[in-house]
Design an enzyme around this catalytic site. Structure first.
Site, mmCIF file in Angstrom:
data_model
loop_
_atom_site.group_PDB
_atom_site.id
_atom_site.type_symbol
_atom_site.label_atom_id
_atom_site.label_comp_id
_atom_site.label_asym_id
_atom_site.label_seq_id
_atom_site.Cartn_x
_atom_site.Cartn_y
_atom_site.Cartn_z
ATOM 1 N N LYS A 1 -4.244 10.249 3.700
ATOM 2 C CA LYS A 1 -4.855 9.412 4.726
ATOM 3 C C LYS A 1 -5.834 10.186 5.607
ATOM 4 O O LYS A 1 -5.558 11.347 5.961
ATOM 5 C CB LYS A 1 -3.742 8.787 5.592
ATOM 6 C CG LYS A 1 -4.199 7.777 6.609
ATOM 7 C CD LYS A 1 -5.120 6.690 6.066
ATOM 8 C CE LYS A 1 -4.561 6.057 4.842
ATOM 9 N NZ LYS A 1 -5.527 5.239 4.085
ATOM 10 N N ARG B 1 0.864 -1.182 0.000
ATOM 11 C CA ARG B 1 0.000 0.000 0.000
ATOM 12 C C ARG B 1 0.892 1.221 0.000
ATOM 13 O O ARG B 1 2.089 1.144 0.100
ATOM 14 C CB ARG B 1 -0.959 0.010 1.182
ATOM 15 C CG ARG B 1 -0.516 -0.593 2.509
ATOM 16 C CD ARG B 1 0.626 0.030 3.197
ATOM 17 N NE ARG B 1 0.450 1.472 3.378
ATOM 18 C CZ ARG B 1 1.455 2.278 3.625
ATOM 19 N NH1 ARG B 1 2.678 1.826 3.701
ATOM 20 N NH2 ARG B 1 1.243 3.573 3.788
ATOM 21 N N GLY B 2 0.245 2.370 -0.227
ATOM 22 C CA GLY B 2 1.008 3.609 -0.380
ATOM 23 C C GLY B 2 1.001 3.984 -1.853
ATOM 24 O O GLY B 2 1.290 3.137 -2.706
ATOM 25 N N ASP C 1 -1.811 11.006 -1.708
ATOM 26 C CA ASP C 1 -2.299 9.994 -2.646
ATOM 27 C C ASP C 1 -2.744 10.622 -3.949
ATOM 28 O O ASP C 1 -2.804 9.942 -4.982
ATOM 29 C CB ASP C 1 -3.442 9.202 -2.010
ATOM 30 C CG ASP C 1 -2.919 8.344 -0.882
ATOM 31 O OD1 ASP C 1 -2.821 8.855 0.260
ATOM 32 O OD2 ASP C 1 -2.550 7.183 -1.144
#
Ligand SMILES: CSC[C@H]1O[C@H](OP(=O)(O)O)[C@H](O)[C@@H]1O
Length: 366
Positions: free
Chosen positions: A264, A59-60, A253
């Site tokens: 986030k 993830r990321g 993101d």
């Protein structure tokens, strides 16, 4: 070439490799199990890659993009493909499957588009499926290398903002685990400052519900010798009120050209608090995270499994912390308006206010 970039590339040896390409498969560090267990997941098919992204094995934003890029290479090796037309159909299907995994991080779509456009360019010069796959494999490796170089440059720009003795507040995990390279975006200035001899420490919020801060950022920073203090998300206001924080550095993101930043869940809270207490708030991301097409209403904020809020991940596995059937709203990103952002640090430089003007200038200089 900036000699400082080569020096950092030589000297920074991350303790973990979140993503490894093995020629016909990806070996992914299972970030759902950290820091309690070090487990790896092998992805040999497009479905394996899609599942790994959807289930947050990896993830990321940048790490998702890199993983999807190699997923497009895997698409051409998981079955026999007789001709170029079938190869393009296979790649189009793979792009469709991978694009449906997670909706918010723009790096996923940026990487898939870049790989598919590369395929269209390659088929104009070859009718060999083998040469097409080799060309795409080289492109995926280039994406990985460009991402690492971008993080090194982000680290250099960001380290200039850090003084010896500073405390950096982060959120979630925007470290090497989130980018796949081991250096990270929001963490890159911290590592580079350390290499410069600056004693920088970090306050990391746990970042519920998925606990990227408590489970991943703490794990990364401590392994890399950075003094780190974990706090509950609810302590954010007090640590800023007590002036325990000198600067905030977070990842992203998706960054819109008007300066809205998707990151986030909890980033908005942190940004408003920093603005209120006069603490500089920086967003750090490669330009591959800038989305020049979308507007703030067109970006989908991912909502995930309600059990992510009902439980916590522990060394004994997931444990319920509430009623098992309680209704839950679980958006895992939020959007921070530009007025709360001091600057956006990219590999091409720092965009300061007015962001809507300076982000465009920064992209034009590419
Ligand atoms: C370096 S980008 C990391 C970015 O991605 C994280 O989201 P997730 O863990 O759900 O993939 C978070 O928003 C980070 O800032």
């Amino acid at each position: 070439m900036d000699p400082r970039v080569e020096k950092i590339r030589r000297e920074f040896k991350p303790k973990v490799k979140p993503i490894e390409w093995r020629g016909d498969k990806l070996v992914l560090l299972d970030q759902r199990m950290l820091p309690f267990e070090t487990r790896y997941v092998e992805a040999r098919t497009v479905e394996d890659v899609a599942t790994a992204i959807r289930d947050m094995v990896v993830r990321g934003a940048p790490a998702i993009g890199i993983t999807a890029a190699f997923g497009m290479v895997i698409a051409l090796s998981e079955k026999t493909i007789d001709n170029i037309d079938d190869a393009l159909k296979t790649l189009s299907l793979a792009r469709d499957i991978l694009s449906k995994t997670r909706p918010t991080a723009v790096n996923l779509f940026w990487a898939l588009d870049r790989m598919y456009n590369k395929a269209l360019s390659l088929v104009s010069t070859t009718s060999s499926v083998r040469e097409l796959r080799e060309g795409l494999e080289e492109e995926a490796k280039k994406i990985f290398e460009e991402e690492l170089e971008a993080e090194i440059r982000i680290g250099l720009y960001g380290a200039e903002l850090l003084e010896d003795g500073d405390t950096v507040l982060t959120i979630c995990n925007a470290g090497g685990l989130a980018t796949g390279t081991g250096l990270g975006t929001a963490t890159a200035p911290i590592y580079v400052a350390k290499m410069m001899g600056k004693d920088v420490s970090v306050i990391a919020p746990e970042t519920r519900p998925w606990q990227q801060g408590a489970r991943l950022t703490v794990y990364e920073l401590v392994n890399n010798g950075i003094r780190t203090t974990l706090i509950a998300d609810t302590a954010l206001g007090l640590v800023m009120y007590k002036r325990m924080v000198d600067i905030v550095m977070v990842g992203a993101d998706r960054i819109l050209l008007d300066g809205h930043v998707f990151n986030k869940i909890g980033t908005l809270n942190e940004a408003i608090l920093a603005h209120e207490f006069g603490i500089p708030f920086y967003v750090l991301a490669p330009t591959s995270t800038i989305d020049p097409k979308s507007n703030v209403d067109s970006v989908k904020i991912e909502e995930r499994d309600p059990d992510e809020v009902r439980t916590v991940r522990t060394s004994q596995g997931k444990v319920y912390v509430t009623l098992k059937d309680i209704q839950v709203y679980n958006p895992v990103f939020d959007v921070t308006p530009p007025k709360y952002i001091t600057g956006i640090i990219t590999e091409k430089g720092v965009a300061t206010q007015p962001l809507s003007v300076n982000l465009r200038k920064l992209l034009k200089n590419i």
